[in-house]
Design an enzyme around this catalytic site. Structure first.
Site, short mmCIF file in Angstrom:
data_model
loop_
_atom_site.label_atom_id
_atom_site.label_comp_id
_atom_site.label_asym_id
_atom_site.label_seq_id
_atom_site.Cartn_x
_atom_site.Cartn_y
_atom_site.Cartn_z
N GLU A 5 -15.78 -8.17 -7.51
CA GLU A 5 -16.95 -8.96 -7.86
C GLU A 5 -16.86 -10.38 -7.31
OE1 GLU A 5 -16.21 -6.17 -11.46
OE2 GLU A 5 -15.06 -7.11 -9.84
N CYS A 56 -14.18 -11.29 -14.52
CA CYS A 56 -15.28 -11.08 -13.58
C CYS A 56 -16.63 -11.24 -14.27
CB CYS A 56 -15.18 -9.71 -12.93
SG CYS A 56 -13.81 -9.58 -11.76
N ARG A 72 -0.91 10.12 2.57
CA ARG A 72 0.04 9.11 2.11
C ARG A 72 -0.64 7.75 1.98
NH1 ARG A 72 5.47 10.15 5.84
NH2 ARG A 72 6.01 12.21 5.00
N ARG A 132 2.36 6.52 8.90
CA ARG A 132 2.52 6.09 10.29
C ARG A 132 1.21 6.17 11.07
NH1 ARG A 132 7.38 8.47 8.93
NH2 ARG A 132 7.00 10.51 9.90
#
Length: 364
Positions: free
Chosen positions: A52, A84, A184, A207
């Site tokens: 926000e 927020c 991942r 990777r």
């Protein structure tokens, strides 16, 4: 009039942050003035700044009288950043459209109440199912004290992960391996057992260049600290966070050696076959993790399935059959009747190169 397309845009923003914002949820926010988007924000790596405040900063004065579309109820408590809700009130937004309520006891309706008390119109329940699916990891940690668990499997058509001699690289093709790295990247952590570390000496990193801005936490379940100090995970622990879940009572000098190498040690109760996996996941939840990808091995898979701790499965099938000599994806875990078999619902299936990726969620 509420425009769901703006909430879809906010959800797309939030998905970008998955894996990067723990212990906070990944939230998306879109500020709309007269039908035009004037501000966008997503929770930043490490969980702050929040979405926000990012969106309001982009919108500037254009936020006054505007609509704010937010994927999760704005926080109403002071932590490392101000609430927020106060930022939205101060900016003068006219309406806040919320996809899902935040079950965190520090929020849980208080954010909505604060906005309404300030005279801001609040609309809830817009694309809630989509938001809950995207926020499943955060919701699991708040409601159950543990991260969402996704079991990733890469097998032959008959469910084998390695030959009798232990050869497993590579059953699936390059496209499937790239998709696994993307998985991942969308999780806070990758978890394996000590047997996988001994057999494969993996790095367990994402990777894909530029895919995420923070390293994936690598977690090893190693009840008796059998991991070699020369393993890649330990050698790189100072740059890529590595945690070990172990039983109590292990030698103090071994614990000290791992700690000196930069490994975070989590001691939990023992179970019938080593570490109590439920306790281990509770420890990960207490440490702030919300989404964990389990990559091996067959003993860990069996233990999690046996204890009802697998929420999702991402199963890569290679177009080959190994037969009974191969190692199964999960070791035996005591299913003697069909009624005791863990069941899942298929949510998607797609080709990944020559392989197939099928995704499942635990059946209700």
């Amino acid at each position: 009039m509420v425009d769901p397309s703006h909430m879809r845009a906010a959800l797309a923003l939030a998905r970008r942050g998955l894996g990067n914002t723990w212990p906070n949820p990944s939230v998306g926010c879109v500020i709309v003035q007269y039908g035009q988007v004037v501000g966008r924000g997503v929770t930043q790596p490490g969980g702050r700044p929040h979405a926000e405040t990012q969106a309001l900063a982009m919108a500037g004065e254009a936020a006054r009288g505007a609509d704010a579309y937010v994927t999760l109820e704005p926080c109403n408590h002071t932590g490392q950043t101000p609430p927020c809700t106060e930022a939205l009130v101060a900016a003068g937004v006219a309406r806040v459209v919320i996809a899902g309520n935040d079950p965190d006891p520090r929020v849980d309706g208080a954010g909505i109440a604060r906005l309404r008390a300030a005279g801001i119109e609040v609309v809830t329940g817009v694309l809630t199912a989509q938001a809950d699916e995207m926020q499943a990891g955060f919701l699991c940690r708040v409601q159950h004290g543990r991260p969402l668990v996704t079991l990733k499997l890469a097998t032959t058509l008959d469910g084998k992960i390695a030959t009798r001699s232990g050869e497993s690289q590579w059953i699936t093709g390059a496209s499937a391996r790239a998709a696994a790295h993307a998985l991942r990247g969308q999780h806070d952590a990758v978890l394996v057992g000590v047997g996988t570390v001994a057999a494969d000496n993996p790095s367990l990193t994402c990777r894909i260049v530029g895919f995420r801005s923070t390293p994936v936490v690598r977690v090893v379940v190693d009840s008796h600290l059998r991991t070699r100090l020369t393993a890649r995970l330990i050698a790189t622990a100072t740059t890529d966070p590595t945690w070990i879940i172990h039983r109590g009572g292990v030698p103090a000098d071994r614990q000290e050696a791992f700690s000196t190498a930069g490994v975070r040690m989590l001691s939990v109760a023992g179970g019938e076959r080593g570490v109590d996996l439920a306790a281990g996941l509770q420890a990960l939840g207490a440490a702030g993790l919300t989404r964990v990808l389990v990559e091996g091995g067959a003993q860990i898979a069996a233990g999690l399935l046996r204890d009802g701790l697998v929420d999702r499965i991402a199963w890569f099938h290679a177009p080959g059959i190994m037969g009974g000599d191969g190692w199964p994806a999960a070791q035996a875990f005591g299913v003697t009747d069909l009624s005791a078999m863990p069941r899942f619902t298929r949510t998607s299936i797609r080709a990944v190169g020559d392989d197939m990726l099928t995704e499942f969620s635990r059946a209700a």
